[in-house]
Design a protein around this motif. Structure first.
Motif, PDB file in Angstrom:
ATOM      1  N   THR A  72      -1.065  -0.508  14.144  1.00 19.49           N
ATOM      2  CA  THR A  72      -0.584   0.808  14.503  1.00 19.49           C
ATOM      3  C   THR A  72       0.589   0.652  15.465  1.00 19.49           C
ATOM      4  OG1 THR A  72      -2.244   0.910  16.271  1.00 19.49           O
ATOM      5  CG2 THR A  72      -2.805   1.968  14.178  1.00 19.49           C
ATOM      6  N   ARG A  90       1.628   3.268   2.258  1.00 17.99           N
ATOM      7  CA  ARG A  90       2.430   3.448   3.460  1.00 17.99           C
ATOM      8  C   ARG A  90       3.587   2.454   3.548  1.00 17.99           C
ATOM      9  NH1 ARG A  90       0.129   5.928   7.832  1.00 17.99           N
ATOM     10  NH2 ARG A  90       0.944   4.290   9.197  1.00 17.99           N
ATOM     11  N   ARG A 100      -6.022  -4.241  11.787  1.00 16.21           N
ATOM     12  CA  ARG A 100      -5.404  -2.921  11.637  1.00 16.21           C
ATOM     13  C   ARG A 100      -4.161  -2.839  12.529  1.00 16.21           C
ATOM     14  NH1 ARG A 100      -6.394   2.070  14.265  1.00 16.21           N
ATOM     15  NH2 ARG A 100      -8.183   1.112  15.309  1.00 16.21           N
ATOM     16  N   SER A 107      -8.358   0.697  -2.156  1.00 20.15           N
ATOM     17  CA  SER A 107      -7.745  -0.568  -1.768  1.00 20.15           C
ATOM     18  C   SER A 107      -7.212  -1.331  -2.969  1.00 20.15           C
ATOM     19  CB  SER A 107      -8.773  -1.441  -1.031  1.00 20.15           C
ATOM     20  OG  SER A 107      -9.852  -1.771  -1.886  1.00 20.15           O
ATOM     21  N   SER A 131     -11.430  -7.495  10.023  1.00 19.71           N
ATOM     22  CA  SER A 131     -10.363  -6.550   9.707  1.00 19.71           C
ATOM     23  C   SER A 131      -9.220  -6.671  10.710  1.00 19.71           C
ATOM     24  CB  SER A 131     -10.894  -5.111   9.708  1.00 19.71           C
ATOM     25  OG  SER A 131     -11.298  -4.725  11.008  1.00 19.71           O
ATOM     26  N   ASN A 134       0.828  -1.207   0.000  1.00 21.75           N
ATOM     27  CA  ASN A 134       0.000   0.000   0.000  1.00 21.75           C
ATOM     28  C   ASN A 134       0.863   1.258   0.000  1.00 21.75           C
ATOM     29  OD1 ASN A 134       0.831   0.423   2.659  1.00 21.75           O
ATOM     30  ND2 ASN A 134      -1.187   0.077   3.574  1.00 21.75           N
ATOM     31  N   ALA A 154      -4.460   3.682   2.346  1.00 23.63           N
ATOM     32  CA  ALA A 154      -4.010   4.798   3.176  1.00 23.63           C
ATOM     33  C   ALA A 154      -3.777   4.442   4.635  1.00 23.63           C
ATOM     34  CB  ALA A 154      -5.021   5.936   3.090  1.00 23.63           C
ATOM     35  N   SER A 155      -4.037   3.194   5.033  1.00 24.02           N
ATOM     36  CA  SER A 155      -3.789   2.788   6.412  1.00 24.02           C
ATOM     37  C   SER A 155      -3.289   1.354   6.424  1.00 24.02           C
ATOM     38  CB  SER A 155      -5.061   2.914   7.257  1.00 24.02           C
ATOM     39  OG  SER A 155      -6.079   2.067   6.773  1.00 24.02           O
ATOM     40  N   ASP A 156      -2.621   0.983   7.517  1.00 20.68           N
ATOM     41  CA  ASP A 156      -2.066  -0.369   7.626  1.00 20.68           C
ATOM     42  C   ASP A 156      -3.153  -1.316   8.122  1.00 20.68           C
ATOM     43  OD1 ASP A 156       0.268   0.668   6.741  1.00 20.68           O
ATOM     44  OD2 ASP A 156       1.389   0.415   8.606  1.00 20.68           O
ATOM     45  N   GLU A 157      -4.047  -1.644   7.220  1.00 19.44           N
ATOM     46  CA  GLU A 157      -5.193  -2.484   7.566  1.00 19.44           C
ATOM     47  C   GLU A 157      -5.534  -3.374   6.384  1.00 19.44           C
ATOM     48  OE1 GLU A 157     -10.001  -2.060   8.513  1.00 19.44           O
ATOM     49  OE2 GLU A 157      -8.672  -0.345   8.847  1.00 19.44           O
TER      50      GLU A 157
END
Length: 371
Positions: free
Chosen positions: A369, A44, A367, A145, A365, A42, A176-179
């Protein structure tokens, strides 16, 4: 299996580490079927990798406290190792994840006899397991995604279950996020029962790290399924209060494995069905797992009513990861979101029946962080 979309993305990306979808050969099964490995990256820099064999997740990279990325999914070194293994590493499990007591159930007045194991019950659907099949794959990319859609057709009578089942599993990495998310969808042409999960093992200190001593678990579950000597639910859902299963506040699972406990067995280990405190069918946070050494936090959300929490009690050093480290007892954990085991025989449990005209849908999901 490679789609035109995937080829275009590969050409644009230029290399596996670039943002997008990268596909490479992973091997050939004993039956002569080609298997590919997909790596999603992704915006990131998080990567999610899986193979067509078993629709198996083989890696997920999370940023640690310093910003460096670690693979937190336990894996095996090659396709041959996955074909030999019985541990279902990171694979999709079906037609029914978990145990069905007596290897039979009754639905709409008809009794279905399944394939019993040596203990007289059926576990994870029985042979041949979905984890040992090569799934069909279509890769995709949209504005939010990237990922792949895996499909599997389970014919009428497969694993002794009635009905032709069409199953679709989507692996989706958010840009846009680590998920990443696992999305399930299934239909049938005859009444049947279904229960799906992914059997990934995690270690947030990094795959190949020893034990779970630095992990803290917070799980939104206030009850658990009481089981018999074969770990088949009795039908009773008991309170976790004042038991080792109470993770409503963050706690160390490793510490609870140090002392004797009738509930955890001998040798002690977690392998319990936890009833999640959430609205039925709604995607909601159900667990937060922290590793104090790496600083990685994993937050799990699901639409499912329960989860099987397992601390790799049966690992014995006989299987080695791609890191070269042999996996020993407690070197990882599984958090398998699903319906409760033996639900077809337990009227008080949420139903797992699927009938023609209905669509089974589920989402889980993961996620990541930093603390």
């Amino acid at each position: 299996m490679r789609s035109l979309l995937c080829v275009a993305l590969l050409a644009a990306a230029g290399q596996a580490g670039a943002t997008g979808i990268a596909v490479r050969p992973y091997g050939v099964t004993a039956a002569g079927t080609n298997v590919e490995r997909v790596t999603l990256t992704n915006d990131r820099g998080m990567q999610l990798s899986y193979i067509d064999y078993g629709a198996t997740i083989v890696a997920a990279t999370a940023a640690d406290r310093s910003g460096a990325r670690r693979n937190v999914v336990l894996d095996l070194p090659d396709l041959a190792a996955y074909q030999r293994s019985t541990r279902k590493w990171g694979a999709i499990i079906g037609r029914y994840a978990g145990r069905i007591g007596g290897a039979r159930y009754t639905l709409d007045g008809k009794t279905v006899q399944l394939q019993p194991n040596l203990r007289g019950l059926t576990i994870h659907g029985g042979p041949p397991g979905y984890e040992h099949r090569v799934w069909q794959r279509r890769d995709f990319a949209d504005s939010a995604s990237i990922g792949s859609v895996y499909t599997l057709v389970s014919p009428d009578g497969d694993q002794s279950f009635p009905g032709k089942l069409a199953l679709r599993v989507t692996y989706r990495l958010l840009r846009a996020s680590d998920e990443f998310r696992i999305e399930y969808e299934a239909v049938t042409d005859a009444p049947t029962v279904v229960n799906f999960t992914n059997h990934a093992y995690f270690n947030l200190a990094g795959a190949g790290s020893r034990g779970l001593a630095t992990h803290r678990f917070q799980i939104d579950a206030d009850r658990y399924a009481v089981t018999d000597a074969n770990r088949v639910p009795t039908g009773e859902l008991a309170s976790v209060a004042q038991t080792p299963l109470d993770f409503r506040r963050p706690a160390s699972a490793a510490a609870r494995l140090q002392g004797p406990s009738a509930l955890l067995g001998d040798p002690p280990g977690f392998d319990h069905s936890l009833v999640l405190t959430k609205a039925p069918g709604k995607l909601a946070r159900v667990a937060v797992i922290d590793d104090t050494a790496s600083g990685i936090r994993m937050t799990v959300g699901t639409t499912e009513p329960s989860a099987q929490f397992y601390t790799a009690n049966a690992f014995d050093g006989k299987e080695v990861g791609s890191s070269g480290t042999a996996y020993e007892r407690y070197d990882g954990f599984a958090f398998e979101t699903q319906h409760l085991p033996d639900s077809p025989n337990q009227p008080a449990f949420p139903s797992t029946a699927l009938r023609p005209g209905d669509v089974f849908r589920s989402v889980t999901s993961f996620r990541f962080t930093r603390q």
